[in-house]
Design a protein around this motif. Structure first.
Motif, PDB file in Angstrom:
ATOM      1  N   ARG A  79     -13.292   0.837  -0.354  1.00  0.00           N
ATOM      2  CA  ARG A  79     -13.323  -0.427  -0.310  1.00  0.00           C
ATOM      3  C   ARG A  79     -11.587  -0.776   0.205  1.00  0.00           C
ATOM      4  O   ARG A  79     -11.240  -0.846  -1.013  1.00  0.00           O
ATOM      5  CB  ARG A  79     -13.826  -1.039  -0.120  1.00  0.00           C
ATOM      6  N   ASN A  80     -11.282  -1.904   1.036  1.00  0.00           N
ATOM      7  CA  ASN A  80      -9.631  -2.241   0.988  1.00  0.00           C
ATOM      8  C   ASN A  80      -8.914  -1.774  -0.697  1.00  0.00           C
ATOM      9  O   ASN A  80      -8.735  -2.262  -1.188  1.00  0.00           O
ATOM     10  CB  ASN A  80     -10.004  -3.304   0.273  1.00  0.00           C
ATOM     11  N   GLY A 140     -10.906  -5.796   4.866  1.00  0.00           N
ATOM     12  CA  GLY A 140     -10.900  -6.642   5.378  1.00  0.00           C
ATOM     13  C   GLY A 140      -9.674  -7.086   5.599  1.00  0.00           C
ATOM     14  O   GLY A 140      -9.141  -6.598   5.140  1.00  0.00           O
ATOM     15  N   ASP A 173     -13.470 -10.977   6.808  1.00  0.00           N
ATOM     16  CA  ASP A 173     -13.642 -10.280   5.442  1.00  0.00           C
ATOM     17  C   ASP A 173     -12.336 -10.767   4.654  1.00  0.00           C
ATOM     18  O   ASP A 173     -11.280 -10.405   5.378  1.00  0.00           O
ATOM     19  CB  ASP A 173     -14.372  -9.710   4.929  1.00  0.00           C
ATOM     20  N   LEU A 177     -15.111  -8.569   0.709  1.00  0.00           N
ATOM     21  CA  LEU A 177     -15.899  -7.624   1.693  1.00  0.00           C
ATOM     22  C   LEU A 177     -17.589  -8.248   0.682  1.00  0.00           C
ATOM     23  O   LEU A 177     -18.253  -7.839   0.902  1.00  0.00           O
ATOM     24  CB  LEU A 177     -15.894  -6.702   1.880  1.00  0.00           C
ATOM     25  N   GLY A 182     -20.656  -8.806   5.467  1.00  0.00           N
ATOM     26  CA  GLY A 182     -19.422  -7.920   5.015  1.00  0.00           C
ATOM     27  C   GLY A 182     -20.454  -6.898   3.718  1.00  0.00           C
ATOM     28  O   GLY A 182     -20.387  -5.355   3.962  1.00  0.00           O
ATOM     29  N   SER A 186     -20.940  -3.005   4.749  1.00  0.00           N
ATOM     30  CA  SER A 186     -20.506  -1.836   3.506  1.00  0.00           C
ATOM     31  C   SER A 186     -22.124  -1.295   2.867  1.00  0.00           C
ATOM     32  O   SER A 186     -21.826   0.410   3.159  1.00  0.00           O
ATOM     33  CB  SER A 186     -20.723  -3.373   2.700  1.00  0.00           C
TER      34      SER A 186
END
Length: 202
Positions: A79-80, A140, A173, A177, A182, A186
């Protein structure tokens, strides 16, 4: 999540120990934890047994784990993630990238070819050729902390090599997130990856 070198819990000296050794000490601690849990019988190795999920620096660690230890993990949700320390043009914390890389930051700092090379060698992107683990990227689009181009470029690099990778970009987002939508996406994306991998490993 292990309390790896550089994380909080054991004082400032422990935090600063990671500076200049990011992508090394933190990764060694995490893989040692995995091996220890297997030795204790709490976890086990094998297809469909070990999965990863993490964001930001956690995503950085995951990128290293699947690149440096490609045969250990069955799936990873990033995630990111920080995947390329030298790509910081739109980050709101450029000092973090410099300091973690063992470099001095000032308002006048410029990423020279020499600095970029050092940062590249400490980054997950340096190990991308070795990745065989199925990857899900959650990005995001409003992220100001980790430029979302890092995750997007990582996706395209894996895709170009024919690797198992999917990416979802969340338009509203930011870095965390943490919007209701979001969080839902996820959760569902993580479950989808894990379930899909388990079915293919049977």
């Amino acid at each position: 999540m292990p309390n790896y070198t550089g994380s909080l819990g054991f004082g400032e000296k422990y935090v600063k120990k990671l500076l200049g050794q990011i992508g090394s000490l933190d990764i060694q601690d995490c893989i040692a934890t995995v091996c220890h849990l297997v030795d204790l019988g709490i976890s086990s190795n094998g297809a469909g047994k070990q999965f990863l999920s993490g964001g930001s620096h956690g995503g950085f660690i995951l990128g290293h784990l699947i690149g440096q230890f490609p045969d250990v993990f069955s799936g990873a949700v990033l995630r990111n993630p920080v995947v390329s320390l030298g790509e910081i043009s739109t980050s709101d914390i450029p000092d973090w990238y410099y300091e973690e890389s063992g470099l001095v930051f000032s308002a006048a700092s410029v990423v020279t070819p020499e600095i970029y090379q050092k940062m590249f060698e400490m980054s997950p992107i340096a190990h991308i050729d070795a990745v065989v683990t199925p990857v899900m990227l959650l990005i995001g689009e409003q992220d100001k902390r980790v430029p979302n181009t890092q995750g997007i470029n990582y996706y395209h690099a894996l895709k170009a090599q024919g690797k198992w990778v999917e990416m979802l970009c969340l338009k509203e987002d930011n870095h965390s997130l943490d919007s209701v939508e979001g969080q839902r996406i996820s959760y569902e994306a993580t479950k989808y990856l894990y379930d899909t991998v388990r079915l293919t490993k049977k």
